[in-house]
Design a protein around this motif. Structure first.
Motif, short mmCIF file in Angstrom:
data_model
loop_
_atom_site.label_atom_id
_atom_site.label_comp_id
_atom_site.label_asym_id
_atom_site.label_seq_id
_atom_site.Cartn_x
_atom_site.Cartn_y
_atom_site.Cartn_z
N PRO A 99 63.56 2.88 129.21
CA PRO A 99 64.26 2.35 128.03
C PRO A 99 63.92 0.89 127.73
O PRO A 99 63.75 0.52 126.57
N ARG A 100 63.81 0.08 128.77
CA ARG A 100 63.47 -1.33 128.56
C ARG A 100 62.06 -1.49 128.03
O ARG A 100 61.81 -2.26 127.10
N PHE A 101 61.12 -0.73 128.60
CA PHE A 101 59.73 -0.78 128.15
C PHE A 101 59.63 -0.34 126.69
O PHE A 101 58.92 -0.95 125.88
N THR A 102 60.35 0.72 126.34
CA THR A 102 60.32 1.24 124.98
C THR A 102 60.83 0.21 123.98
O THR A 102 60.22 0.00 122.93
N LYS A 103 61.94 -0.45 124.32
CA LYS A 103 62.48 -1.47 123.42
C LYS A 103 61.52 -2.63 123.26
O LYS A 103 61.34 -3.16 122.15
N MET A 104 60.87 -3.03 124.34
CA MET A 104 59.93 -4.14 124.28
C MET A 104 58.73 -3.81 123.40
O MET A 104 58.31 -4.62 122.57
N VAL A 105 58.17 -2.61 123.57
CA VAL A 105 56.99 -2.22 122.79
C VAL A 105 57.34 -2.08 121.31
O VAL A 105 56.60 -2.56 120.45
N ILE A 106 58.45 -1.42 121.02
CA ILE A 106 58.85 -1.25 119.61
C ILE A 106 59.14 -2.60 118.98
O ILE A 106 58.74 -2.87 117.83
N GLY A 107 59.81 -3.48 119.71
CA GLY A 107 60.09 -4.82 119.19
C GLY A 107 58.81 -5.60 118.93
O GLY A 107 58.67 -6.27 117.90
N ALA A 108 57.86 -5.53 119.87
CA ALA A 108 56.59 -6.22 119.69
C ALA A 108 55.81 -5.63 118.52
O ALA A 108 55.18 -6.38 117.74
N LEU A 109 55.85 -4.32 118.37
CA LEU A 109 55.15 -3.67 117.27
C LEU A 109 55.71 -4.11 115.92
O LEU A 109 54.95 -4.46 115.00
N VAL A 110 57.02 -4.10 115.80
CA VAL A 110 57.66 -4.55 114.56
C VAL A 110 57.31 -6.01 114.29
O VAL A 110 57.01 -6.41 113.16
N GLY A 111 57.30 -6.82 115.34
CA GLY A 111 57.01 -8.24 115.19
C GLY A 111 55.62 -8.51 114.66
O GLY A 111 55.43 -9.29 113.72
N VAL A 112 54.59 -7.85 115.24
CA VAL A 112 53.22 -8.11 114.80
C VAL A 112 52.97 -7.57 113.39
O VAL A 112 52.21 -8.17 112.62
N VAL A 113 53.62 -6.45 113.05
CA VAL A 113 53.46 -5.91 111.70
C VAL A 113 54.09 -6.84 110.67
O VAL A 113 53.50 -7.13 109.62
#
Length: 272
Positions: free
Chosen positions: A165-179
């Motif tokens: 769950p923590r990894f998933t939140k980090m990746v999705i957050g990073a993805l939204v951020g770079v987009v």
């Protein structure tokens, strides 16, 4: 078992509800109750998807993308109204269709396959432009894309990377951020400003900031494959129907295309 992926949880609930709608006949009931007594074969249970289903559909979608990409590369003229229409038409239609598939969780191949075709046209037109500007860059980007995909698959198989769950939140957050940052940089660029995260030119040396930002995006894009692999694994465990393999394959295709575009951009920076 509940997945850390909320989309898979919703798909699992929908699948269970779908299977529950098929009610077996009531044994010991009088004639005429339940299934018809003659000329009727009880419907077979929906087959659950397997990893092989996802692999086959992913290869099929990549094949469609490749065929339409090669066709656009070879058949469309370098410039002109037809090429411009194909470029912007495939871009807009592909974006709309991709959003519909993502948010509506579409599993119909009649919708997903056209998306792959549209992306192929877009890839073919833009990749040819990059190839004319930087000879050999396309094959390098293709090798880099599938190389990174293979590495992420091995890391996931060896359980070095897991979609917690923590990894998933980090990746999705990073993805939204770079987009969001990429879109903001482009909007500022249209108004004569540039945040420095992207270099939209074709000549001159590129500063360190666009290169670093591009590397960050490549890393984020690579990590999204861990979420895709987990979605497939959880889907198989939850017994999702076979048709949901199309949705999983769509997610992998989107990740591969996203990674390819960024590697192509990164290589163009390094060529300059």
């Amino acid at each position: 078992m509940q997945s850390s992926n909320p989309v898979l949880n919703r798909l699992g609930q929908a699948a269970r509800q779908e299977r529950s709608q098929v009610q077996p006949p009531s044994f010991g009931a009088p004639p005429g109750y339940g299934y018809p007594q003659s000329g009727y074969t009880a419907p077979s249970a929906t087959r659950a998807m397997t990893i092989d289903d996802v692999v086959v559909r992913t290869v099929a979608l990549l094949g469609v993308t490749g065929i339409f990409g090669a066709g656009a590369w070879a058949l469309l003229p370098d410039t002109g109204g037809v090429t411009t229409l194909a470029l912007f038409g495939s871009l807009i239609a592909g974006l709309v269709l991709g959003l519909v598939i993502s948010f509506a969780q579409v599993t119909n191949p009649a919708v997903i396959i056209p998306y792959a075709a549209l992306q192929g046209v877009l890839l073919g037109v833009v990749s040819r432009w990059y190839e004319h500007a930087y000879s050999g860059i396309v094959i390098q980007a293709v090798i880099g894309t599938f190389g990174i995909f293979a590495i992420m698959a091995v890391l996931y198989k060896l359980q070095i990377l897991r979609a917690t769950p923590r990894f998933t939140k980090m990746v999705i957050g990073a993805l939204v951020g770079v987009v969001v940052l990429s879109l903001a940089n482009f909007v500022f660029y249209l108004f004569g400003l540039n945040l420095g995260l992207r270099d939209y030119g074709t000549e001159g040396k590129v500063g360190w900031l666009p290169i670093v930002f591009s590397l960050v995006i490549i890393v984020v894009a690579a990590l999204t494959f861990v979420l895709d692999f987990d979605a497939v694994e959880q889907g198989v465990r939850q017994g999702l129907p076979e048709k949901y393999a199309w949705y999983c394959s769509f997610g992998i295709l989107v990740g591969l295309i996203f990674l390819y575009w960024e590697i192509l951009r990164m290589l163009s920076y390094l060529r300059r």
